[in-house]
Design a protein around this motif. Structure first.
Motif, mmCIF file in Angstrom:
data_model
loop_
_atom_site.group_PDB
_atom_site.id
_atom_site.type_symbol
_atom_site.label_atom_id
_atom_site.label_comp_id
_atom_site.label_asym_id
_atom_site.label_seq_id
_atom_site.Cartn_x
_atom_site.Cartn_y
_atom_site.Cartn_z
ATOM 1 N N GLN A 61 0.817 -1.338 0.038
ATOM 2 C CA GLN A 61 0.098 -0.048 0.159
ATOM 3 C C GLN A 61 0.989 1.350 0.069
ATOM 4 O OE1 GLN A 61 -3.059 -0.201 -0.557
ATOM 5 N NE2 GLN A 61 -3.256 -2.398 -0.297
ATOM 6 N N TRP A 62 1.853 1.295 0.790
ATOM 7 C CA TRP A 62 2.928 2.361 0.894
ATOM 8 C C TRP A 62 3.464 2.896 -0.307
ATOM 9 C CZ3 TRP A 62 3.653 6.410 3.704
ATOM 10 C CH2 TRP A 62 5.130 7.297 3.603
ATOM 11 N N LEU A 75 1.543 6.847 -6.818
ATOM 12 C CA LEU A 75 0.429 7.647 -7.267
ATOM 13 C C LEU A 75 0.759 9.099 -6.758
ATOM 14 C CD1 LEU A 75 -3.194 6.144 -6.612
ATOM 15 C CD2 LEU A 75 -2.112 6.788 -8.687
ATOM 16 N N GLN A 76 1.414 9.147 -5.541
ATOM 17 C CA GLN A 76 1.467 10.427 -4.992
ATOM 18 C C GLN A 76 2.480 11.176 -6.065
ATOM 19 O OE1 GLN A 76 0.174 11.891 -2.485
ATOM 20 N NE2 GLN A 76 1.355 13.708 -2.186
ATOM 21 N N MET A 111 3.318 10.407 -9.239
ATOM 22 C CA MET A 111 2.679 10.629 -10.582
ATOM 23 C C MET A 111 1.632 12.112 -10.311
ATOM 24 S SD MET A 111 0.184 8.383 -12.711
ATOM 25 C CE MET A 111 1.090 6.672 -12.432
ATOM 26 N N ARG A 141 2.300 1.886 -3.398
ATOM 27 C CA ARG A 141 1.160 2.123 -4.499
ATOM 28 C C ARG A 141 0.815 3.743 -4.183
ATOM 29 N NH1 ARG A 141 -4.225 -0.772 -5.728
ATOM 30 N NH2 ARG A 141 -4.829 -0.381 -3.797
ATOM 31 N N PHE A 142 0.944 3.972 -2.701
ATOM 32 C CA PHE A 142 0.704 5.213 -2.559
ATOM 33 C C PHE A 142 1.515 6.244 -3.204
ATOM 34 C CE2 PHE A 142 0.712 8.936 0.531
ATOM 35 C CZ PHE A 142 -0.465 9.502 0.244
#
Lengths: 374, 374
Positions: free
Chosen positions: B112-113, B119-120, B122, B115-116
């Motif tokens: 999750q970290w 996204l952050q 990007m 992936r987050f």
């Protein structure tokens, strides 16, 4: 949407109700099936054995992509591995050794899921925003491209060509070249302050200014188009007539094809034009104020003879940022040395410098070449 | 970076080593302090009691914002609550009832970290992209604004004013008005096909076309500026001279202030101008091809007398999308009715329609008013 979280608890009729009850008591809203109308934050699957997991997990992962927590009665470590391999985020043993671990896992799953979705939504919105602006700028870029001259053209005894790489989409650099009457060629390079749409507007004005002067020559023999200083005077007036702080550096040149002479004027442009006289390269001399800064500036006209094998290169100052040297003087020397080496082969020179489509530079980079036809 | 995950295991010297060993065996890279040079995916804090948690967790949360999993020896439910309240993501009891639950929690935290963060990153890149393009378009917008006439101006017996709301930043709509000599006022509205940067370039050309015709009138009495049909002929040539598919609809008007007459020509523009004659409003008649589509189009000139209290309104077709009616005919009727009601009060009319800064419309919306001075 429930603030704590919206959960679906699926599975065994003996296990699910008790878990649902505990989760409801912990503040979650609990449903017993995955309807498409509800928005869920996580799914808990409580079953007797692995075979039931597969059936339930499949739809959770394929249709809903939700965080999934599987509880299996008396799970073996083999069960756990298989459930996790099947794509579940968690697999715990039922009955739970401690409910508070499940609660923490659910809480964090919900938080991460929501945080991820929020970012994802913002991301999609930003992507749409970028795409909209890019499409808009691309369309503007096409209009600007349509105003540029053919990529290369043979005008009397010289081959003209250019390369223009905008740092964004719309360029503040501009070039043009064309024949005037039977014995002259006219060219210019302009570098409007800044880059992007704002200076792009000014390049349109400069393009049309030269086109109109050319038309006046054709219609009634107006000679301004054959005088670089006159054209800079008109360009100065044109840019001053719009109430912005846009100004431009320019070089305007007129080639007399019969006499093989070049008349040019400089409006604050750097680097200066580079002339290869058939044996060596040197910067042309000349100075003059940029256009669009102040009224009533006068520009001098300079004359040089173009020997056999002569070639000329004009660059916008973006080229200086492409050169690796650490001072302006060294960059100018390097450019001179390169042009001595690549005179008459402008395209090869630019390849050597990496100035081609796809170059990512902080400023527009433009080169205009005039090369003796062999 | 380790593919499985880079962990920091902090805390008690009796507990941390055994946990580190198990995690290393599970494939994680384990460090025993949070250096700023390493990139971590999660932190495990293993301690005897709550007081030690506070000290360690503080730095993890404030400096690193990492996922945090706390293990407390023989944790009570009160301990767990306090640790979670202090900001840890998880708090488990040590010794662990099952190592595999900790392993699942760490694995999901790492996933999750990452992936987050992806996204952050990007997201931030997209935000910079949008900001760059927006700044660029804003600068272009400023240049375009500088070419528009004063927001309102009293020319002889009429007050001219306009409102122009671009759908993006750069407008394909344009208006201008100015006095010509002592007895005439000239105005035009133009709506270049599309909206944004590409048609924006054409509005610059139209602005300068009228400015040059005005200058020719002043310098040598050239009367083209007083002939709407002549100006449309020139506008047609101007837009055709750039090799794009841009065209424009226009209305050009010339007011003779002494005779109080209006001469106008229409280039495919809708809606037609609305004239309020002091008692009622009606669309002016007239037709003609848009400019920039084909060579050699001729536009007719129409004449009307301007009675006392007369006022005139011109709109770009964006106004039709603002009106709620469901057919073009009904929209045109509604516009007429509105203008009867609000004649001489253009600003109030636009307020009624919600046409003001901040309007979000799919097309540029422009209104130009000419109102009798009371």
């Amino acid at each position: 949407m429930n603030n704590t979280g919206q959960l679906a608890v699926l599975g065994d009729e003996h296990m699910a109700p008790s878990i649902s009850q505990q989760l409801a008591a912990a503040g979650y809203t609990v449903a017993h099936e995955l309807s498409s109308t509800n928005i869920f934050d996580a799914v808990i699957i409580a079953v007797e054995d692995f075979s039931a997991v597969q059936r339930l997990l499949g739809s959770v992962l394929s249709e809903h992509a939700l965080p999934s927590i599987v509880l299996i009665r008396s799970a073996t470590s083999e069960d756990v591995s298989r459930v996790l391999e099947a794509g579940a985020n968690y697999c715990l043993c039922y009955p739970l050794e401690s409910f508070f671990v499940l609660e923490q896992i659910i809480k964090q799953s919900v938080i991460q899921w929501r945080r991820f979705n929020e970012l994802q939504t913002m991301n999609e919105k930003l992507q749409r925003g970028v795409a909209l602006l890019q499409r808009d700028q691309q369309a503007g870029h096409q209009v600007q491209l349509s105003m540029l001259p053919p990529q290369s053209a043979r005008l009397a005894g010289f081959d003209f060509s250019y390369q223009l790489i905008p740092s964004l989409y719309i360029s503040g650099d501009f070039v043009d070249y064309f024949s005037v009457g039977s014995s002259h060629s006219v060219f210019f390079i302009a570098d409007v302050s800044g880059h992007g749409v704002a200076p792009g507007f000014c390049t349109v004005l400069l393009k049309k200014l030269f086109a109109r002067a050319h038309a006046r020559f054709c219609e009634r023999g107006d000679l301004a188009i054959l005088s670089p200083a006159s054209m800079l005077r008109l360009a100065n007036e044109e840019l001053l007539s719009i109430n912005t702080d846009q100004y431009a550096t320019m070089v305007v040149g007129v080639v007399d094809n019969d006499k093989r002479t070049l008349t040019y004027s400089i409006a604050g442009h750097l680097p200066l034009p580079v002339l290869f006289d058939g044996s060596q390269a040197s910067y042309l001399s000349g100075e003059g104020a940029p256009v669009g800064l102040m009224a009533n500036v006068n520009h001098q006209e300079y004359h040089v003879t173009l020997s056999a094998g002569a070639s000329l290169a004009l660059f916008s100052d973006g080229i200086l940022e492409v050169l690796e040297q650490d001072s302006l003087l060294k960059k100018e020397d390097a450019l001179l040395a390169l042009f001595s080496q690549f005179a008459g082969r402008g395209e090869a020179l630019l390849r050597k410098l990496g100035v081609c489509e796809g170059l990512s530079a902080p400023d527009d980079v433009t080169a205009l070449f005039m090369e003796s036809v062999n």
